[in-house]
Scaffold this motif. Structure first.
Motif, PDB file in Angstrom:
ATOM      1  N   GLY A   1     -48.575  78.148  51.157  1.00  0.00           N
ATOM      2  CA  GLY A   1     -49.228  76.712  50.161  1.00  0.00           C
ATOM      3  C   GLY A   1     -50.235  77.338  50.874  1.00  0.00           C
TER       4      GLY A   1
ATOM      5  N   ASN B   1     -56.988  79.487  43.770  1.00  0.00           N
ATOM      6  CA  ASN B   1     -57.875  78.240  43.440  1.00  0.00           C
ATOM      7  C   ASN B   1     -58.187  78.697  42.090  1.00  0.00           C
TER       8      ASN B   1
ATOM      9  N   LEU C   1     -67.079  77.009  57.222  1.00  0.00           N
ATOM     10  CA  LEU C   1     -65.738  77.044  56.716  1.00  0.00           C
ATOM     11  C   LEU C   1     -65.090  77.169  57.934  1.00  0.00           C
ATOM     12  N   GLU C   2     -65.184  78.122  58.376  1.00  0.00           N
ATOM     13  CA  GLU C   2     -63.764  78.805  59.466  1.00  0.00           C
ATOM     14  C   GLU C   2     -64.013  77.424  60.106  1.00  0.00           C
TER      15      GLU C   2
ATOM     16  N   MET D   1     -63.854  74.567  60.205  1.00  0.00           N
ATOM     17  CA  MET D   1     -63.572  73.691  58.960  1.00  0.00           C
ATOM     18  C   MET D   1     -61.892  74.203  58.786  1.00  0.00           C
ATOM     19  N   ALA D   2     -61.160  74.783  59.602  1.00  0.00           N
ATOM     20  CA  ALA D   2     -59.928  75.698  59.482  1.00  0.00           C
ATOM     21  C   ALA D   2     -60.168  76.187  57.733  1.00  0.00           C
ATOM     22  N   ILE D   3     -61.127  76.277  57.145  1.00  0.00           N
ATOM     23  CA  ILE D   3     -61.026  76.964  55.773  1.00  0.00           C
ATOM     24  C   ILE D   3     -61.115  78.242  55.534  1.00  0.00           C
ATOM     25  N   ASN D   4     -60.388  79.581  55.149  1.00  0.00           N
ATOM     26  CA  ASN D   4     -60.458  80.669  55.233  1.00  0.00           C
ATOM     27  C   ASN D   4     -61.531  81.384  54.566  1.00  0.00           C
TER      28      ASN D   4
ATOM     29  N   ARG E   1     -59.950  83.749  51.848  1.00  0.00           N
ATOM     30  CA  ARG E   1     -59.522  82.844  50.947  1.00  0.00           C
ATOM     31  C   ARG E   1     -60.338  82.182  49.624  1.00  0.00           C
ATOM     32  N   PHE E   2     -61.375  81.495  50.114  1.00  0.00           N
ATOM     33  CA  PHE E   2     -62.278  80.824  49.653  1.00  0.00           C
ATOM     34  C   PHE E   2     -62.773  81.140  49.094  1.00  0.00           C
TER      35      PHE E   2
ATOM     36  N   GLU F   1     -56.420  78.339  63.865  1.00  0.00           N
ATOM     37  CA  GLU F   1     -57.037  77.434  62.391  1.00  0.00           C
ATOM     38  C   GLU F   1     -56.391  76.237  62.987  1.00  0.00           C
TER      39      GLU F   1
ATOM     40  N   ARG G   1     -58.723  73.682  65.040  1.00  0.00           N
ATOM     41  CA  ARG G   1     -59.384  73.010  64.434  1.00  0.00           C
ATOM     42  C   ARG G   1     -58.633  72.015  63.094  1.00  0.00           C
ATOM     43  N   LEU G   2     -58.186  72.315  62.971  1.00  0.00           N
ATOM     44  CA  LEU G   2     -57.740  70.521  62.030  1.00  0.00           C
ATOM     45  C   LEU G   2     -58.413  69.529  62.903  1.00  0.00           C
TER      46      LEU G   2
ATOM     47  N   LEU H   1     -72.318  73.620  52.237  1.00  0.00           N
ATOM     48  CA  LEU H   1     -72.249  74.913  50.896  1.00  0.00           C
ATOM     49  C   LEU H   1     -72.981  73.961  49.680  1.00  0.00           C
TER      50      LEU H   1
ATOM     51  N   PRO I   1     -62.663  69.150  53.345  1.00  0.00           N
ATOM     52  CA  PRO I   1     -62.006  69.103  54.303  1.00  0.00           C
ATOM     53  C   PRO I   1     -60.746  69.308  54.381  1.00  0.00           C
TER      54      PRO I   1
ATOM     55  N   GLU J   1     -59.494  70.548  50.848  1.00  0.00           N
ATOM     56  CA  GLU J   1     -58.139  72.174  51.610  1.00  0.00           C
ATOM     57  C   GLU J   1     -57.609  71.834  53.007  1.00  0.00           C
ATOM     58  N   ASN J   2     -57.699  70.318  53.238  1.00  0.00           N
ATOM     59  CA  ASN J   2     -56.577  70.962  54.669  1.00  0.00           C
ATOM     60  C   ASN J   2     -55.507  69.518  54.432  1.00  0.00           C
TER      61      ASN J   2
ATOM     62  N   ARG K   1     -52.795  67.659  51.624  1.00  0.00           N
ATOM     63  CA  ARG K   1     -52.216  67.030  50.032  1.00  0.00           C
ATOM     64  C   ARG K   1     -52.284  65.569  50.057  1.00  0.00           C
TER      65      ARG K   1
END
Lengths: 251, 277
Positions: free
Chosen positions: A28, A32, A124-125, A127-130, A133-134, B78, B81-82, B94, B106, B109-110, B112
């Motif tokens: 899932g 991108n 990013l980490e 925010m649980a965004i790898n 991957r990103f 991870e 962390r959500l 960023l 967030p 990405e996390n 839908r």
């Protein structure tokens, strides 16, 4: 960090790229594609003018040197052979690689390094965004596609450079030039060049990303990482080129 | 009281020879606003980095939502962390994305969520920090204080149960400081969010804090020297705590070294080499 440590990090990064490329999408977390195309423009399309200029000047140079030396033996009709074979299998991939390292590889390192210094990667980490991957994956895919494409373009332009000399200095007509080239070169020359450019693309982008992600120590660190990424990429590319040429030579 | 949200026991972190955190133990209950105070360089931010899992301790235990995070594998961390948001000291936005995209990140990405809803949430969160209409600017085009507020908006984008804030009000004007404090109060009191705030702004600390810890300086660096409710801290007998909350230049944390120490430090190098003076 020691050499072994660097190698360890390098393989770890490769393993993570592999994970996010082939396993992540089934969990899932798809790639991108918007980001990939965005990076293709930055890494590939914007490097095109410089690649073209380099390839043209190399085509011209090979033809000129070849014309001068071969005409002594009355063999100036072999100039197209020389141009085609050297550019397709050796100089095309190598010089396009050098241009892309200097232009795009260094930019990737500097950008990721600045993000690391500015805590962006940590953010990013959290925010649980790898980050692999990103940030790394789009750049990786863009490079893997665009370097071979640029190489093929560079091959064409280099051969056009050879044509200018043959046509205007050696009074060879265009049909004869093209025919000689097709006769002299083998599809394998082109394929070996493309295989090389794929290997170079992998080396360049993984080395650049690794250098960027491991920056420590502010603006100075970013500068050092960029220098080391360019130097390491070029060295790795030259060594890989020698190995691949040997493989194609003996196989 | 039930299970504490955060429980830290005997946390030790060494950077080479230097011990930055030395046996830190405390817990944060649900709904509290825990203030971490201490002088510059006493390890406040390092402590926070350990709690969010981006640094690993030399020894000790950190439990968040009752789960030990020091040896937790990456995917699990991870997922954990959500459930919390982190507001970085300098925003950590960023640079390549706009303010709006940063806050939306967030969510996109996390979760839908429909893009229209993402848009709505971004507008709501920016409204919270008083930055409506700045969605389309890049972080480089706004001031440091604004960047910080965008960072806060991004931290609360997923409505976390736990909010970490690293000096949320330093560099903001008094009115904006009050706005951010009020926002933190609203989030914690009304939405039952738990907050851990690192600050050395005393006004703001006593305005929002329900419990506080003070990290020591000098000899007692990296240890908790006082812990309690705002009233307990205000009346704490430790002179260093008093010096800190009253902002006095001289006290247990000395303004200047004694003349002997000063000479020692200035010429210590020569002395070691055996040069006499």
């Amino acid at each position: 960090m020691s050499v072994a440590g660097h190698l360890g990090c390098f393989f770890e990064l490769n393993a993570r790229i592999f994970y996010w490329l082939f396993i992540g999408p089934f969990k899932g977390k798809p790639v991108n594609m918007t980001a990939v195309f965005h990076q293709m423009v930055r890494i590939g399309v914007q490097a095109f003018p410089m690649t073209a200029l380099t390839a043209l000047s190399i085509g011209l140079t090979i033809a000129m040197v070849g014309a001068q030396e071969l005409s002594r033996m009355g063999a100036s009709s072999y100039v197209p052979d020389l141009v085609a074979i050297t550019i397709l299998s050796e100089l095309g991939p190598l010089l396009v690689g050098v241009v892309v390292i200097g232009r795009s590889g260094s930019a990737v390192t500097a950008e990721l390094g600045t993000m690391k210094v500015g805590e962006e990667i940590e953010a990013l980490e959290v925010m649980a965004i790898n980050p692999v991957r990103f940030l790394v994956l789009p750049r990786f895919l863009a490079m893997m596609v665009m370097l071979p494409v640029l190489t093929v373009f560079g091959d064409y332009i280099g051969m056009a450079g050879g044509w200018t000399i043959c046509h205007f200095a050696l009074d060879m007509n265009t049909a004869a030039y093209v025919q000689r080239m097709l006769f002299a070169s083998h599809p394998m020359d082109l394929y070996s060049g493309i295989v090389k450019s794929v290997v170079f693309a992998w080396l360049i982008i993984t080395i650049s990303c690794q250098a960027g992600l491991n920056v420590t120590g502010g603006a100075e660190g970013v500068g050092q990482a960029t220098t080391s990424s360019v130097v390491t990429s070029i060295l790795a590319m030259l060594i890989a080129n020698a190995i691949l040429t040997a493989l194609f030579f003996f196989l | 009281m039930g299970e504490p949200l955060i429980e830290i026991r005997d946390l030790v972190r060494k950077f080479g020879e230097r011990t930055v955190l030395n046996g830190v133990t405390f817990r944060v209950e649900k709904g509290e606003t825990m203030i971490i105070m201490g002088g510059s360089g006493c390890g406040k931010s390092t402590l926070l980095r350990h709690i969010i899992g981006s640094m690993k301790p030399t020894s000790g235990s950190i439990k968040i939502f009752g789960r030990e995070i020091t040896d937790m594998p990456q995917p699990e961390l991870e997922r954990l962390r959500l459930r919390f948001g982190m507001n970085f000291q300098f925003g950590a936005l960023l640079q390549s994305l706009t303010v709006g995209e940063n806050v939306a990140l967030p969510l996109i990405e996390n979760s839908r969520v429909d893009p229209a809803i993402v848009d709505l949430v971004v507008k709501m969160k920016l409204e919270l920090v008083g930055l409506t209409g700045f969605e389309h600017l890049k972080p480089a085009e706004i001031s440091g204080g604004m960047r910080k507020r965008v960072g806060l908006a991004r931290a609360v984008a997923l409505d976390p149960e736990l909010l970490f804030s690293d000096e949320p009000t330093s560099g903001l004007d008094p009115i904006m400081t009050a706005v951010i404090d009020q926002l933190t109060l609203d989030l914690t009191r009304k939405l039952d969010m738990t907050a851990v705030v690192v600050t050395h702004d005393m006004v703001s600390a006593f305005r929002i804090g329900t419990r506080m810890i003070v990290l020591g300086a000098g000899r007692r660096a990296g240890t908790i020297i006082a812990q309690g409710t705002p009233d307990e801290i205000r009346n704490h007998p430790d002179p260093e705590v008093q010096q800190f909350i009253n902002g006095e230049p001289d006290g247990p944390v000395p303004l200047k070294l004694s003349p002997e120490d000063y000479i020692d430090r200035l010429l210590g190098h020569e002395r070691e080499k055996g040069v006499h003076y």
